[in-house]
Enzyme design. Structure first.
Site, PDB file in Angstrom:
ATOM      1  N   ASP A 185      -1.526  -0.690   6.016  1.00 28.22           N
ATOM      2  CA  ASP A 185      -1.662  -0.066   7.332  1.00 28.22           C
ATOM      3  C   ASP A 185      -3.109   0.251   7.679  1.00 28.22           C
ATOM      4  O   ASP A 185      -3.520   0.122   8.808  1.00 28.22           O
ATOM      5  CB  ASP A 185      -0.884   1.248   7.380  1.00 28.22           C
ATOM      6  CG  ASP A 185      -1.592   2.345   6.616  1.00 28.22           C
ATOM      7  OD1 ASP A 185      -2.008   2.078   5.482  1.00 28.22           O
ATOM      8  OD2 ASP A 185      -1.770   3.450   7.153  1.00 28.22           O
ATOM      9  N   ASP A 230      -7.305  -1.462   4.070  1.00 30.12           N
ATOM     10  CA  ASP A 230      -6.472  -2.543   3.552  1.00 30.12           C
ATOM     11  C   ASP A 230      -6.903  -3.910   4.070  1.00 30.12           C
ATOM     12  O   ASP A 230      -6.418  -4.923   3.583  1.00 30.12           O
ATOM     13  CB  ASP A 230      -5.006  -2.332   3.942  1.00 30.12           C
ATOM     14  CG  ASP A 230      -4.435  -1.071   3.341  1.00 30.12           C
ATOM     15  OD1 ASP A 230      -4.875  -0.704   2.238  1.00 30.12           O
ATOM     16  OD2 ASP A 230      -3.559  -0.464   3.964  1.00 30.12           O
ATOM     17  N   ASP A 271       0.875  -1.159   0.000  1.00 31.21           N
ATOM     18  CA  ASP A 271       0.000   0.000   0.000  1.00 31.21           C
ATOM     19  C   ASP A 271       0.927   1.228   0.000  1.00 31.21           C
ATOM     20  O   ASP A 271       2.041   1.141   0.507  1.00 31.21           O
ATOM     21  CB  ASP A 271      -0.853  -0.067   1.279  1.00 31.21           C
ATOM     22  CG  ASP A 271      -1.478   1.252   1.649  1.00 31.21           C
ATOM     23  OD1 ASP A 271      -2.187   1.811   0.804  1.00 31.21           O
ATOM     24  OD2 ASP A 271      -1.263   1.721   2.792  1.00 31.21           O
TER      25      ASP A 271
HETATM   26 MG    MG Z   1      -2.789   3.459   3.527  1.00 33.91          MG
END
Ligand code: MG
Ligand code: ADP
Length: 305
Positions: free
Chosen positions: A249, A253, A38
């Site tokens: 994080d 996600d 990410d």
């Molecule tokens: Mg992020």
């Protein structure tokens, strides 16, 4: 019970800031050949700050203040960065020799979030819109050439630029920057050296994503993704025969962390949901633990065999 070498590997990992939920994850981690990262909060620090404000025939301070009123009730990281910058600017402005402090932003009359696009608010009978090109297009707000050029230039530097419109006119734009985590380029290099492919998945725009990917050394970028689309990309990699680790994080996600063969949640900055969904958790600024975690699992497999 599990082989002693696996138990001791998990113990070693824990002492080095990597929490694993069980030996089977360690085993799978050893076969990873692709790591998907990410962008925001994972490769970058997740501390977005205003880098620049510009006005198109308007004072930059005015543009920032209008943007901050529109973002007054926003929970998005872009919104809080805009509010902080506006509060800091008004706090340092002097008035007859005295520093004016504590200037609070007025609350707009109404406020709407358009996910993945921006915010719309009304204040003093005026319409305030802050967001990306897609939001302006949806609202039929024309984008002046100056805004187009400004946004492109800032995005090429890896920043995220948002437009500020008042009653259907783009009066300015705000550029926001989230610094890279120091460890990120080294982590990508170490994975590559170990023969592991790296890709970036992000909701941010293509140009910003490519600029940041260039800074960390990642070749493959999937940008402008909604959370469920990140999950689809992971599924496609798996269908191609890859053993995939996803590093993330945010709360957004969680679906992709669960879909990957190994989900790796960033520690202190990560949300509880992400950590609960993931198979491994990295503590604090533990990005640099990723090659270690994968290397450790490869070593454990040798020991078990
Ligand atoms: Mg992020
Ligand atoms: P990210 O994954 O980077 O947090 P999002 O998917 O939440 O991004 O949003 C995508 C884009 O939508 C942002 O890059 C920005 O252009 C626009 N956007 C989202 N929320 C806001 C907001 N509160 N204010 C202005 N723009 C926003």
């Amino acid at each position: 019970g599990p082989p002693v070498s696996v138990v001791s590997a998990i113990g070693n990992a824990a002492r080095n800031g990597v929490l694993m939920k069980g030996g089977e994850h360690l085993e799978r981690a050893g076969k990873i050949d692709l790591v998907a990262f990410d962008k925001t909060g994972t490769l970058t620090r997740g501390e977005t700050a205003v880098a620049d404000v510009t006005g198109f025939g308007h004072d930059a301070d005015h543009v920032l203040r209008i943007a901050a009123i529109a973002e007054r009730r926003s929970e998005h990281h872009l919104g809080s960065a805009i509010r902080e910058a506006a509060e800091r600017r008004s706090a340092t402005r002097t008035d007859g020799g005295t520093v004016v402090t504590g200037t609070s932003l007025p609350d707009p009359d109404d406020f709407d979030v358009v996910p993945g696009k921006g915010v719309i608010a009304h204040h003093d009978g005026r319409e305030l819109v802050v967001g990306n090109r897609a939001l302006l297009d949806d609202r039929g707000i024309p984008v002046p050439d100056a805004a187009f050029v400004y946004v492109r230039e800032r995005e090429e530097r890896g920043e995220t630029a948002v437009h500020v419109a008042l009653d259907g006119d783009v009066i300015g734009a705000v550029a926001l920057r989230d610094e890279l985590r120091e460890a990120a380029p080294g982590v990508v290099r170490a994975l590559r050296d170990a023969g592991v492919e790296t890709v970036m998945l992000t909701g941010d725009n293509e140009r910003t994503a490519r600029a940041v990917a260039g800074e960390v050394g990642i070749d493959t970028v999937h940008a402008e993704l909604l959370p469920e689309e990140k999950q689809t990309v992971i599924e496609a990699f798996r269908a191609d025969g890859h053993v995939v680790a996803m590093v993330g994080d945010g709360i957004n996600d969680a679906p992709s962390l669960a879909t990957a063969d190994v989900g790796i949640a960033m520690g202190a900055a990560g949300t509880d949901t992400a950590i609960e969904t993931a198979d491994m958790a990295l503590m604090a600024d533990g990005l640099e633990r990723i090659p270690y975690a994968i290397g450790l699992s490869k070593a454990a497999r040798w020991n078990v065999a």
